[in-house]
Design a protein around this motif. Structure first.
Motif, PDB file in Angstrom:
ATOM      1  N   ARG A 151     -26.213  19.549 -98.665  1.00 24.83           N
ATOM      2  CA  ARG A 151     -26.100  20.892 -98.083  1.00 24.83           C
ATOM      3  C   ARG A 151     -27.312  21.219 -97.223  1.00 24.83           C
ATOM      4  N   ARG A 152     -28.495  20.841 -97.693  1.00 20.09           N
ATOM      5  CA  ARG A 152     -29.717  21.126 -96.937  1.00 20.09           C
ATOM      6  C   ARG A 152     -29.742  20.336 -95.629  1.00 20.09           C
ATOM      7  N   ARG A 153     -29.338  19.065 -95.676  1.00 21.94           N
ATOM      8  CA  ARG A 153     -29.308  18.251 -94.457  1.00 21.94           C
ATOM      9  C   ARG A 153     -28.325  18.826 -93.449  1.00 21.94           C
ATOM     10  N   GLU A 154     -27.139  19.216 -93.918  1.00 20.29           N
ATOM     11  CA  GLU A 154     -26.137  19.777 -93.015  1.00 20.29           C
ATOM     12  C   GLU A 154     -26.607  21.100 -92.432  1.00 20.29           C
ATOM     13  N   ALA A 155     -27.241  21.931 -93.256  1.00 22.01           N
ATOM     14  CA  ALA A 155     -27.737  23.221 -92.765  1.00 22.01           C
ATOM     15  C   ALA A 155     -28.848  23.003 -91.741  1.00 22.01           C
ATOM     16  N   ALA A 156     -29.729  22.046 -91.995  1.00 25.09           N
ATOM     17  CA  ALA A 156     -30.810  21.758 -91.045  1.00 25.09           C
ATOM     18  C   ALA A 156     -30.234  21.320 -89.704  1.00 25.09           C
ATOM     19  N   THR A 157     -29.208  20.492 -89.735  1.00 24.50           N
ATOM     20  CA  THR A 157     -28.557  20.049 -88.502  1.00 24.50           C
ATOM     21  C   THR A 157     -27.930  21.235 -87.764  1.00 24.50           C
ATOM     22  N   ALA A 158     -27.256  22.099 -88.510  1.00 25.38           N
ATOM     23  CA  ALA A 158     -26.610  23.260 -87.886  1.00 25.38           C
ATOM     24  C   ALA A 158     -27.654  24.197 -87.267  1.00 25.38           C
ATOM     25  N   PHE A 159     -28.756  24.422 -87.977  1.00 27.75           N
ATOM     26  CA  PHE A 159     -29.802  25.298 -87.443  1.00 27.75           C
ATOM     27  C   PHE A 159     -30.469  24.684 -86.216  1.00 27.75           C
ATOM     28  N   THR A 160     -30.671  23.368 -86.232  1.00 25.77           N
ATOM     29  CA  THR A 160     -31.265  22.695 -85.083  1.00 25.77           C
ATOM     30  C   THR A 160     -30.340  22.822 -83.864  1.00 25.77           C
ATOM     31  N   ASP A 161     -29.042  22.616 -84.082  1.00 25.43           N
ATOM     32  CA  ASP A 161     -28.076  22.736 -82.989  1.00 25.43           C
ATOM     33  C   ASP A 161     -28.029  24.151 -82.430  1.00 25.43           C
ATOM     34  N   ALA A 162     -28.301  25.134 -83.290  1.00 25.98           N
ATOM     35  CA  ALA A 162     -28.266  26.531 -82.858  1.00 25.98           C
ATOM     36  C   ALA A 162     -29.609  26.997 -82.291  1.00 25.98           C
ATOM     37  N   GLY A 163     -30.596  26.099 -82.271  1.00 24.07           N
ATOM     38  CA  GLY A 163     -31.897  26.453 -81.717  1.00 24.07           C
ATOM     39  C   GLY A 163     -32.760  27.262 -82.667  1.00 24.07           C
ATOM     40  N   ARG A 164     -32.494  27.183 -83.963  1.00 24.23           N
ATOM     41  CA  ARG A 164     -33.265  27.926 -84.961  1.00 24.23           C
ATOM     42  C   ARG A 164     -34.168  26.952 -85.710  1.00 24.23           C
ATOM     43  N   SER A 165     -35.201  26.485 -85.042  1.00 28.19           N
ATOM     44  CA  SER A 165     -36.050  25.430 -85.604  1.00 28.19           C
ATOM     45  C   SER A 165     -36.785  25.859 -86.860  1.00 28.19           C
ATOM     46  N   GLU A 166     -37.176  27.147 -86.964  1.00 20.61           N
ATOM     47  CA  GLU A 166     -37.906  27.590 -88.164  1.00 20.61           C
ATOM     48  C   GLU A 166     -37.025  27.499 -89.409  1.00 20.61           C
ATOM     49  N   LEU A 167     -35.740  27.828 -89.284  1.00 25.15           N
ATOM     50  CA  LEU A 167     -34.818  27.706 -90.412  1.00 25.15           C
ATOM     51  C   LEU A 167     -34.490  26.244 -90.697  1.00 25.15           C
ATOM     52  N   ALA A 168     -34.387  25.443 -89.656  1.00 25.66           N
ATOM     53  CA  ALA A 168     -34.134  24.015 -89.834  1.00 25.66           C
ATOM     54  C   ALA A 168     -35.299  23.360 -90.573  1.00 25.66           C
ATOM     55  N   ASP A 169     -36.529  23.763 -90.231  1.00 25.87           N
ATOM     56  CA  ASP A 169     -37.709  23.214 -90.922  1.00 25.87           C
ATOM     57  C   ASP A 169     -37.701  23.584 -92.402  1.00 25.87           C
ATOM     58  N   LYS A 170     -37.292  24.807 -92.709  1.00 19.61           N
ATOM     59  CA  LYS A 170     -37.220  25.262 -94.104  1.00 19.61           C
ATOM     60  C   LYS A 170     -36.209  24.420 -94.881  1.00 19.61           C
ATOM     61  N   GLU A 171     -35.041  24.208 -94.310  1.00 20.32           N
ATOM     62  CA  GLU A 171     -34.003  23.414 -94.969  1.00 20.32           C
ATOM     63  C   GLU A 171     -34.453  21.957 -95.145  1.00 20.32           C
ATOM     64  N   THR A 172     -35.125  21.408 -94.147  1.00 16.29           N
ATOM     65  CA  THR A 172     -35.628  20.039 -94.228  1.00 16.29           C
ATOM     66  C   THR A 172     -36.664  19.913 -95.338  1.00 16.29           C
ATOM     67  N   ALA A 173     -37.539  20.913 -95.466  1.00 21.93           N
ATOM     68  CA  ALA A 173     -38.549  20.903 -96.520  1.00 21.93           C
ATOM     69  C   ALA A 173     -37.894  20.973 -97.901  1.00 21.93           C
ATOM     70  N   GLU A 174     -36.855  21.790 -98.039  1.00 27.78           N
ATOM     71  CA  GLU A 174     -36.134  21.871 -99.311  1.00 27.78           C
ATOM     72  C   GLU A 174     -35.464  20.535 -99.635  1.00 27.78           C
ATOM     73  N   ALA A 175     -34.872  19.896 -98.630  1.00 22.60           N
ATOM     74  CA  ALA A 175     -34.229  18.591 -98.848  1.00 22.60           C
ATOM     75  C   ALA A 175     -35.258  17.553 -99.295  1.00 22.60           C
ATOM     76  N   ALA A 176     -36.475  17.635 -98.763  1.00 22.47           N
ATOM     77  CA  ALA A 176     -37.527  16.693 -99.152  1.00 22.47           C
ATOM     78  C   ALA A 176     -37.926  16.894-100.613  1.00 22.47           C
ATOM     79  N   VAL A 177     -37.987  18.139-101.055  1.00 20.27           N
ATOM     80  CA  VAL A 177     -38.319  18.412-102.460  1.00 20.27           C
ATOM     81  C   VAL A 177     -37.221  17.854-103.365  1.00 20.27           C
ATOM     82  N   ILE A 178     -35.973  18.080-103.003  1.00 21.72           N
ATOM     83  CA  ILE A 178     -34.848  17.589-103.810  1.00 21.72           C
ATOM     84  C   ILE A 178     -34.845  16.064-103.835  1.00 21.72           C
ATOM     85  N   ALA A 179     -35.180  15.430-102.715  1.00 24.86           N
ATOM     86  CA  ALA A 179     -35.173  13.965-102.629  1.00 24.86           C
ATOM     87  C   ALA A 179     -36.156  13.330-103.607  1.00 24.86           C
TER      88      ALA A 179
END
Length: 152
Positions: free
Chosen positions: A62-90
């Motif tokens: 879910r975090r990876r998909e959300a990060a991709t969606a935010f990146t596509d929408a030009g919302r890099s700050e939200l994409a970075d947050k989702e990527t950081a959460e995915a890294a913690v889960i990993a």
């Protein structure tokens, strides 16, 4: 209590003491998802470590998909947050399989099931053998794509 759930709770306590808000909020979210999975269905049950890995895999996806969606929408700050959460889960997921290893497992499963001559109709047989082997260690969509590619 399962070892993994206990480890998640201990790490949450440690991250709260260290005032690591990113890690704390992610671990709270993961523990909440585990609790929701435990009480889902007709009666509550304690999840095994394998079940918890499944919940973690779902949350990471879910975090990876959300990060991709935010990146596509030009919302890099939200994409970075989702990527950081995915890294913690990993950190709590088993080592992920690379594409070459997945291809080898698919080849072995096709030989084991004898589905080589069946073409696309053999996908179900092969996935039935593969799914327990790769659960939590590889994305199911990527495994299914490799099975389709090899079957033809």
């Amino acid at each position: 209590m399962s070892e993994l759930k206990d480890r998640l709770r201990q790490d949450l306590t440690a991250s709260m003491k260290a005032r690591d808000t990113q890690r704390s909020s992610t671990l709270r979210m993961v523990l909440s998802a585990i609790t929701n999975a435990e009480v889902a269905g007709k009666e509550a049950r304690e999840l095994s470590d394998d079940d918890i890995v499944g919940v973690l895999s779902t949350e990471a996806k879910r975090r990876r998909e959300a990060a991709t969606a935010f990146t596509d929408a030009g919302r890099s700050e939200l994409a970075d947050k989702e990527t950081a959460e995915a890294a913690v889960i990993a950190d709590y997921l088993p080592e992920q399989l690379d594409a070459a290893t997945v291809a080898e497992l698919v080849t072995a499963a096709i030989q084991q099931t004898g589905a080589a001559g069946e073409g696309p109709r053999g996908i179900g047989k092969v996935m039935g053998v593969l799914t327990p082997q790769v659960r939590g260690r590889a994305d199911g969509g990527a495994v299914a794509a490799e099975v389709r590619r090899q079957l033809g």
